[in-house]
Design an enzyme around this catalytic site. Structure first.
Site, PDB file in Angstrom:
ATOM      1  N   TYR A 111       6.951  -5.270 -40.127  1.00  0.00           N
ATOM      2  CA  TYR A 111       6.728  -4.584 -38.926  1.00  0.00           C
ATOM      3  C   TYR A 111       5.657  -5.018 -38.268  1.00  0.00           C
ATOM      4  O   TYR A 111       5.859  -5.123 -36.714  1.00  0.00           O
ATOM      5  CB  TYR A 111       6.024  -3.214 -39.437  1.00  0.00           C
ATOM      6  CG  TYR A 111       5.245  -2.229 -38.413  1.00  0.00           C
ATOM      7  CD1 TYR A 111       6.142  -1.579 -37.539  1.00  0.00           C
ATOM      8  CD2 TYR A 111       4.059  -1.898 -38.296  1.00  0.00           C
ATOM      9  CE1 TYR A 111       5.628  -0.498 -36.843  1.00  0.00           C
ATOM     10  CE2 TYR A 111       3.508  -1.100 -37.436  1.00  0.00           C
ATOM     11  CZ  TYR A 111       4.198  -0.232 -36.646  1.00  0.00           C
ATOM     12  OH  TYR A 111       3.772   0.519 -35.559  1.00  0.00           O
ATOM     13  N   GLY A 127      12.867   7.384 -28.139  1.00  0.00           N
ATOM     14  CA  GLY A 127      12.408   8.284 -29.082  1.00  0.00           C
ATOM     15  C   GLY A 127      11.403   9.267 -28.722  1.00  0.00           C
ATOM     16  O   GLY A 127      10.182   9.708 -28.966  1.00  0.00           O
ATOM     17  N   ASN A 166      11.909  12.357 -28.849  1.00  0.00           N
ATOM     18  CA  ASN A 166      12.010  13.772 -29.504  1.00  0.00           C
ATOM     19  C   ASN A 166      11.025  13.677 -30.664  1.00  0.00           C
ATOM     20  O   ASN A 166      10.725  14.955 -31.246  1.00  0.00           O
ATOM     21  CB  ASN A 166      13.358  13.824 -30.457  1.00  0.00           C
ATOM     22  CG  ASN A 166      13.396  12.747 -31.496  1.00  0.00           C
ATOM     23  OD1 ASN A 166      13.514  11.379 -30.932  1.00  0.00           O
ATOM     24  ND2 ASN A 166      13.204  12.927 -32.594  1.00  0.00           N
TER      25      ASN A 166
HETATM   26  N1  NAP Z   1       1.479   6.676 -34.769  1.00  0.00           N
HETATM   27  C1  NAP Z   1       0.715   5.657 -34.833  1.00  0.00           C
HETATM   28  O1  NAP Z   1      -0.265   5.678 -35.447  1.00  0.00           O
HETATM   29  C2  NAP Z   1       1.224   4.146 -34.253  1.00  0.00           C
HETATM   30  C3  NAP Z   1       0.402   3.231 -34.196  1.00  0.00           C
HETATM   31  C4  NAP Z   1       0.586   2.084 -33.651  1.00  0.00           C
HETATM   32  C5  NAP Z   1       2.102   1.997 -32.865  1.00  0.00           C
HETATM   33  N2  NAP Z   1       2.740   3.170 -33.051  1.00  0.00           N
HETATM   34  C6  NAP Z   1       3.913   2.978 -32.142  1.00  0.00           C
HETATM   35  O2  NAP Z   1       4.411   3.972 -31.516  1.00  0.00           O
HETATM   36  C7  NAP Z   1       5.787   4.226 -31.273  1.00  0.00           C
HETATM   37  C8  NAP Z   1       6.207   5.774 -31.506  1.00  0.00           C
HETATM   38  O3  NAP Z   1       5.770   5.913 -32.862  1.00  0.00           O
HETATM   39  P1  NAP Z   1       5.536   7.418 -33.299  1.00  0.00           P
HETATM   40  O4  NAP Z   1       4.019   7.148 -33.930  1.00  0.00           O
HETATM   41  O5  NAP Z   1       5.616   8.434 -32.209  1.00  0.00           O
HETATM   42  O6  NAP Z   1       6.244   7.782 -34.419  1.00  0.00           O
HETATM   43  P2  NAP Z   1       7.515   8.919 -34.664  1.00  0.00           P
HETATM   44  O7  NAP Z   1       7.227  10.321 -34.496  1.00  0.00           O
HETATM   45  O8  NAP Z   1       8.196   8.615 -35.927  1.00  0.00           O
HETATM   46  O9  NAP Z   1       8.559   8.778 -33.566  1.00  0.00           O
HETATM   47  C9  NAP Z   1       9.290   7.722 -33.633  1.00  0.00           C
HETATM   48  C10 NAP Z   1      10.347   7.725 -32.561  1.00  0.00           C
HETATM   49  O10 NAP Z   1      11.474   6.608 -32.600  1.00  0.00           O
HETATM   50  C11 NAP Z   1      12.681   7.014 -32.771  1.00  0.00           C
HETATM   51  N3  NAP Z   1      13.504   6.056 -33.346  1.00  0.00           N
HETATM   52  C12 NAP Z   1      13.616   5.517 -34.660  1.00  0.00           C
HETATM   53  N4  NAP Z   1      14.615   4.614 -34.894  1.00  0.00           N
HETATM   54  C13 NAP Z   1      15.288   4.670 -33.612  1.00  0.00           C
HETATM   55  C14 NAP Z   1      16.370   4.035 -33.052  1.00  0.00           C
HETATM   56  N5  NAP Z   1      17.312   3.326 -33.907  1.00  0.00           N
HETATM   57  N6  NAP Z   1      17.064   4.374 -31.880  1.00  0.00           N
HETATM   58  C15 NAP Z   1      16.252   5.286 -31.087  1.00  0.00           C
HETATM   59  N7  NAP Z   1      15.153   5.865 -31.602  1.00  0.00           N
HETATM   60  C16 NAP Z   1      14.620   5.707 -32.817  1.00  0.00           C
HETATM   61  C17 NAP Z   1      12.745   7.989 -33.798  1.00  0.00           C
HETATM   62  O11 NAP Z   1      13.745   8.941 -33.595  1.00  0.00           O
HETATM   63  P3  NAP Z   1      13.923   9.877 -35.085  1.00  0.00           P
HETATM   64  O12 NAP Z   1      13.157  11.068 -34.829  1.00  0.00           O
HETATM   65  O13 NAP Z   1      15.388  10.396 -34.843  1.00  0.00           O
HETATM   66  O14 NAP Z   1      13.768   9.110 -36.224  1.00  0.00           O
HETATM   67  C18 NAP Z   1      11.447   8.826 -33.078  1.00  0.00           C
HETATM   68  O15 NAP Z   1      11.770   9.760 -31.856  1.00  0.00           O
HETATM   69  C19 NAP Z   1       6.164   3.285 -32.251  1.00  0.00           C
HETATM   70  O16 NAP Z   1       6.734   2.176 -31.475  1.00  0.00           O
HETATM   71  C20 NAP Z   1       5.366   3.042 -33.242  1.00  0.00           C
HETATM   72  O17 NAP Z   1       5.275   1.576 -33.400  1.00  0.00           O
HETATM   73  C21 NAP Z   1       2.306   4.247 -33.605  1.00  0.00           C
END
Ligand code: NAP
Length: 319
Positions: free
Chosen positions: A182, A21, A23
């Site tokens: 989730y 992830g 990107n």
């Molecule tokens: N942001 C928060 O507040 C928060 C809080 C707690 C935990 N987290 C955790 O942090 C992690 C990263 O999330 P983020 O906040 O950075 O969100 P984000 O900006 O939506 O990034 C998520 C990444 O995961 C990728 N992804 C989704 N489905 C996928 C698949 N089938 N195969 C490969 N990659 C995939 C997305 O790709 P695409 O761009 O192609 O969709 C994107 O690159 C997640 O595990 C999330 O649960 C985030």
């Protein structure tokens, strides 16, 4: 209160870091920071196009070139074949992986299934990463790592506290709650991270030290695409407005939200640790080592999840 920032990361010249992830959001920020310290970062993304765009942005922000290298590769965690092909490609081109960041994720989307028929949140957030880590085990084993050990860093969430394991319906076929699913996927991330560390420890005790540390982390509430995708997939335009507003008011910057992952990957933190923001309600601030909920340390659930995951993905660890 912790004041650790990415500036304190050591140089990572010659190290190979894989980020899923990469990107978007936390993966994007992590990639930028690892590369700025000289690492070769393998951007493991489901869309090569989006990943190349992200790599271009990182290079442009760095003035044209990063200190390390960016290597964009396709890895769709919703497809076990894609995960296996990604790992085969890496084994062909690299001798070792020093850090694997199991970061990618989806949150609270309507029920759907991965290519292999698993409920998508469980399938992508947990099973895809279980398979990926197993496939990359030999490359991690071969690495010098950081501070003597390769790292497997698994990104969970404070939402693990809402998760409950139900081994009779891991794929939510009987009933589905998108937030419950989730929560369970994020609890699964922790059960996996701690079970991996226990198995690595046991191998160490038997004199077969693979030189790998498994560390879990969570980013607090961070303003990324995660919440916007949840809103977009809900089909409710009001939710999009609400999520954007909540992100703007409550979300911290990805530059800070990524710190627990960077800390877990590069400091001398113990295997089995849980790194989280040290500020308000562990949702904001710089990283510190904390403790996740009791359910995440349940050894019986961890063993059952490991056995299920091995069978479901057909990926065996040498542990
Ligand atoms: N942001 C928060 O507040 C928060 C809080 C707690 C935990 N987290 C955790 O942090 C992690 C990263 O999330 P983020 O906040 O950075 O969100 P984000 O900006 O939506 O990034 C998520 C990444 O995961 C990728 N992804 C989704 N489905 C996928 C698949 N089938 N195969 C490969 N990659 C995939 C997305 O790709 P695409 O761009 O192609 O969709 C994107 O690159 C997640 O595990 C999330 O649960 C985030």
């Amino acid at each position: 209160m912790s004041e650790w920032t990415a500036d304190e990361m050591p140089r990572l010249d010659g190290k190979t870091v894989v980020v899923t992830g990469a990107n978007s959001g936390l993966g994007f920020e992590g990639t930028r920071e690892f590369a700025a310290k000289g690492a070769t970062v393998v951007m493991a993304c489901r869309s090569v196009e989006r990943a190349e765009e992200a790599a271009r942005e990182i290079r442009a922000d760095a003035g044209g070139e990063v200190d390390g290298e960016l290597d964009v590769r396709e890895c769709d965690l919703a497809s076990l074949d894609s995960v296996a092909s990604f790992a085969d490609g890496l084994a062909a081109d690299y001798d070792a992986v020093d850090v694997l960041c199991n970061n990618a994720g989806v949150m609270a989307i309507p029920r759907s299934e991965t290519e292999d028929g698993f409920e998508t949140q469980f399938g992508v957030n947990h099973l895809g990463h279980f398979a990926l880590t197993g496939h990359l085990f030999d490359l991690l084993d071969a690495a010098e790592g950081i501070g003597g050990d390769a790292r497997v860093v698994t990104q969970s969430s404070g939402a693990h506290e809402q998760g409950e394991m139900d081994f009779s319906d891991l794929n939510w076929e009987r009933s589905y709650g998108k937030w419950k699913a989730y929560g369970r996927s994020k609890l699964s991330n922790l059960l996996f991270a701690y079970e991996l560390e226990r198995r690595l420890d046991a191998a160490d005790d038997e004199g077969e030290d693979p030189g790998i540390r498994s560390v879990a982390c969570h980013p607090g509430y961070t303003d990324t695409n995660l919440q916007l995708r949840t809103a977009a997939e809900s089909g409710n335009p009001l939710m999009k407005v609400g999520m954007k507003a909540a992100n703007a008011v409550l979300g911290q910057e990805p530059e800070i939200g990524v710190e627990p992952m960077l800390f877990a990957a590069t400091t001398d933190v113990d295997g089995g640790a849980y790194v989280e923001p040290g500020g308000l309600m562990n949702m904001r601030g710089h990283p510190t080592v904390g403790r996740s909920n009791d359910a995440s340390y349940d050894r019986e659930d961890a063993r059952k999840l490991w056995e299920y995951s091995t069978e479901a993905t057909d990926v065996e660890y040498p542990l």
